[in-house]
Scaffold this motif. Structure first.
Motif, mmCIF file in Angstrom:
data_model
loop_
_atom_site.group_PDB
_atom_site.id
_atom_site.type_symbol
_atom_site.label_atom_id
_atom_site.label_comp_id
_atom_site.label_asym_id
_atom_site.label_seq_id
_atom_site.Cartn_x
_atom_site.Cartn_y
_atom_site.Cartn_z
ATOM 1 N N ARG A 32 0.865 -1.443 0.082
ATOM 2 C CA ARG A 32 0.164 -0.129 -0.137
ATOM 3 C C ARG A 32 0.918 1.195 -0.131
ATOM 4 O O ARG A 32 0.295 2.350 -0.175
ATOM 5 C CB ARG A 32 -0.635 -0.126 1.077
ATOM 6 C CG ARG A 32 -1.953 -1.244 0.854
ATOM 7 C CD ARG A 32 -2.645 -1.212 2.429
ATOM 8 N NE ARG A 32 -4.021 -2.111 2.358
ATOM 9 C CZ ARG A 32 -3.638 -3.524 2.670
ATOM 10 N NH1 ARG A 32 -2.710 -3.895 2.821
ATOM 11 N NH2 ARG A 32 -4.845 -4.234 2.482
ATOM 12 N N LYS A 48 4.738 7.420 0.940
ATOM 13 C CA LYS A 48 3.894 7.180 -0.221
ATOM 14 C C LYS A 48 3.823 8.495 -0.969
ATOM 15 O O LYS A 48 3.477 9.569 -0.310
ATOM 16 C CB LYS A 48 2.332 6.855 0.058
ATOM 17 C CG LYS A 48 1.550 6.616 -1.002
ATOM 18 C CD LYS A 48 0.045 6.166 -0.658
ATOM 19 C CE LYS A 48 -0.831 5.688 -1.778
ATOM 20 N NZ LYS A 48 -0.404 4.773 -2.643
ATOM 21 N N THR A 51 0.831 12.239 -6.550
ATOM 22 C CA THR A 51 0.717 12.278 -8.253
ATOM 23 C C THR A 51 1.420 13.695 -8.685
ATOM 24 O O THR A 51 1.664 13.598 -9.715
ATOM 25 C CB THR A 51 -0.709 12.149 -8.667
ATOM 26 O OG1 THR A 51 -1.353 13.072 -8.030
ATOM 27 C CG2 THR A 51 -1.288 10.657 -8.435
ATOM 28 N N GLU A 191 -5.961 3.917 2.803
ATOM 29 C CA GLU A 191 -6.796 3.191 2.059
ATOM 30 C C GLU A 191 -7.692 4.075 1.168
ATOM 31 O O GLU A 191 -7.997 3.977 -0.112
ATOM 32 C CB GLU A 191 -7.553 2.220 2.676
ATOM 33 C CG GLU A 191 -8.682 1.464 2.095
ATOM 34 C CD GLU A 191 -9.564 0.515 3.055
ATOM 35 O OE1 GLU A 191 -10.699 0.415 2.880
ATOM 36 O OE2 GLU A 191 -8.775 -0.195 3.885
ATOM 37 N N GLU A 192 -8.324 5.293 1.687
ATOM 38 C CA GLU A 192 -9.129 6.041 0.888
ATOM 39 C C GLU A 192 -8.438 7.027 -0.042
ATOM 40 O O GLU A 192 -8.942 7.313 -0.967
ATOM 41 C CB GLU A 192 -9.827 6.995 2.019
ATOM 42 C CG GLU A 192 -10.712 6.021 2.853
ATOM 43 C CD GLU A 192 -11.691 6.855 3.627
ATOM 44 O OE1 GLU A 192 -11.546 8.291 3.514
ATOM 45 O OE2 GLU A 192 -12.302 6.596 4.375
ATOM 46 N N GLU A 194 -6.039 5.891 -1.935
ATOM 47 C CA GLU A 194 -5.747 4.806 -2.998
ATOM 48 C C GLU A 194 -5.955 5.110 -4.410
ATOM 49 O O GLU A 194 -5.067 5.350 -5.257
ATOM 50 C CB GLU A 194 -6.136 3.459 -2.718
ATOM 51 C CG GLU A 194 -5.492 2.395 -3.659
ATOM 52 C CD GLU A 194 -4.140 2.207 -3.386
ATOM 53 O OE1 GLU A 194 -3.379 1.618 -4.204
ATOM 54 O OE2 GLU A 194 -3.467 2.448 -2.120
ATOM 55 N N ASN A 195 -7.085 5.731 -4.611
ATOM 56 C CA ASN A 195 -7.555 6.175 -6.038
ATOM 57 C C ASN A 195 -7.664 7.725 -6.117
ATOM 58 O O ASN A 195 -8.421 8.201 -7.126
ATOM 59 C CB ASN A 195 -8.713 5.596 -6.457
ATOM 60 C CG ASN A 195 -8.678 3.922 -6.286
ATOM 61 O OD1 ASN A 195 -7.627 3.361 -6.961
ATOM 62 N ND2 ASN A 195 -9.470 3.187 -5.791
ATOM 63 N N GLU A 196 -6.948 8.372 -5.221
ATOM 64 C CA GLU A 196 -7.136 9.979 -5.108
ATOM 65 C C GLU A 196 -5.899 10.366 -5.864
ATOM 66 O O GLU A 196 -4.776 9.936 -5.405
ATOM 67 C CB GLU A 196 -7.575 10.412 -3.537
ATOM 68 C CG GLU A 196 -8.728 9.863 -3.052
ATOM 69 C CD GLU A 196 -9.894 10.973 -3.543
ATOM 70 O OE1 GLU A 196 -9.581 12.033 -4.431
ATOM 71 O OE2 GLU A 196 -10.861 10.945 -3.026
ATOM 72 N N SER A 197 -5.848 11.771 -6.282
ATOM 73 C CA SER A 197 -4.465 12.458 -6.401
ATOM 74 C C SER A 197 -4.110 13.297 -5.451
ATOM 75 O O SER A 197 -5.312 13.996 -4.814
ATOM 76 C CB SER A 197 -4.906 13.133 -7.829
ATOM 77 O OG SER A 197 -5.077 12.238 -9.073
#
Length: 353
Positions: A32, A48, A51, A191-192, A194-197
């Motif tokens: 993750r 992490k 973007t 987790e939230e 994960e698909n956010e910029s």
């Protein structure tokens, strides 16, 4: 979120003995984050990248819990112990514990006088921890040793996880919510996202030995260069009926945004950023001033040349006991503020004095 809380509080990790928690988090974070490591004293540090270009933000929660350590095994198998972290002697008697034995977890209980003896004793006396003992069912020192217990064996609370209260506003009762609730917040945010910029880079520090002097965060933060930091921890509420309670922080009224505690006067820019976001996003919050506590935010703030640091507090009742309680809505509110803070960042974000 409830499952994360149940899993994390189910792990045993008194200060200095956080191995179960460190190894669990390392495995969880591998897929993750971009990089994860356990440092020489057990801190788990993960990175992490976002973007887009932006600031480096350090997010931290501590993984240790208050506990005990075996000091002596008596000839009849009863165990003397020392406290590890800020345990109150009034909360100890007749409580279940688990020992981190050499081969497995070992159930035990902190002994107490039978109520039938009260007329021969002083019932108002609070026995100090060094007068108490742990009963693991052994009848001799040799039996206790064969069970995998020795001088230095760590001991944690042995209470069970429970969700209770109204269905629309559940509360959680468990050991070690201080600060596994903060750890759950960081895992849920990750987790939230994960698909956010988002802009910049997140450094997640899951710190050891907070309960004995912020030791893990002090060590790790010196080697982390960050533009800003947020510590997430629990904090005691003052909303119960004792005469010392001043009703300034309540369970169920939202995340605590810290103003000051015993370790930190919160960086004004960071505090205001968190308050502004909570207002804009209509996330319930409370301002917290409480000098009876310190958090890893104090250690992070002092690191390197100084890291602008805010602190989010999850209100908790009965902190540092075997039955800590948090309101799930407060945990979610804390998570929402952290997430919105990250999503608000861009390349121009600064946190000047």
């Amino acid at each position: 979120m409830i499952e994360k809380l149940k899993t994390l509080t189910g792990l045993l990790g008194p200060s200095g003995f956080e191995h179960e928690v460190s190894y669990y988090l390392e495995e969880y974070l591998k897929s993750r984050t971009d990089h994860v490591e356990i440092d020489p004293i057990g801190n788990v540090i993960a990175r992490k990248k976002g973007t887009d270009p932006g600031p480096v933000v350090l997010l931290t929660a501590h993984i240790d819990e208050v506990g005990f350590i075996v000091k002596k095994i008596e000839s009849n198998g009863l165990i003397r112990f020392e406290k590890v972290g800020g345990n109150d002697d009034r909360n100890l008697i007749a409580q279940p514990v688990k020992l981190l034995g050499e081969h497995s977890h070992i159930n035990g209980v902190i002994g107490t006088l039978s109520a039938h003896f009260s007329k021969f004793d002083d019932p108002s006396m609070v026995r100090k921890h060094n007068q108490l003992y742990i009963d693991v069912g052994a009848q001799s020192k040799e039996e206790a040793e064969k069970m995998g217990i020795d001088i230095g064996t760590a001991v944690a609370w042995g209470s069970e996880f429970l969700v209770f209260g109204p269905e629309h506003s559940p509360r959680v009762r468990a050991k070690s919510l201080d600060d596994r609730a903060g750890c759950a917040v960081l895992l849920q945010v990750l987790e939230e996202l994960e698909n956010e910029s988002f802009a910049g880079e997140l450094v997640l520090l899951f710190a050891v030995q907070e309960e004995v002097g912020l030791r893990g965060a002090k060590t790790a933060a010196e080697h982390i260069k960050a533009d800003a930091g947020i510590a997430i921890d629990t904090t005691p509420t003052s909303d119960t009926l004792e005469t010392t309670m001043d009703q300034t922080l309540s369970l169920g009224n939202g995340a605590g945004i810290k103003v000051m505690d015993g370790s930190l006067i919160v960086h004004k820019t960071m505090k205001q950023a968190l308050v502004t976001l909570a207002k804009q996003k209509e996330i319930p919050y409370q301002l917290e001033v409480f000098t009876g506590i310190g958090t890893d935010g104090g250690a992070v703030n002092y690191a390197n040349k100084g890291i602008p640091t805010g602190v989010l507090s999850i209100p908790s009742r009965y902190t540092h006991s075997s039955i800590e309680i948090v309101d799930l809505g407060d945990v979610v509110a804390t998570k929402d503020i952290v997430k919105e803070f990250i999503l608000s960042l861009d390349e121009s974000s600064t946190f000047k004095f």
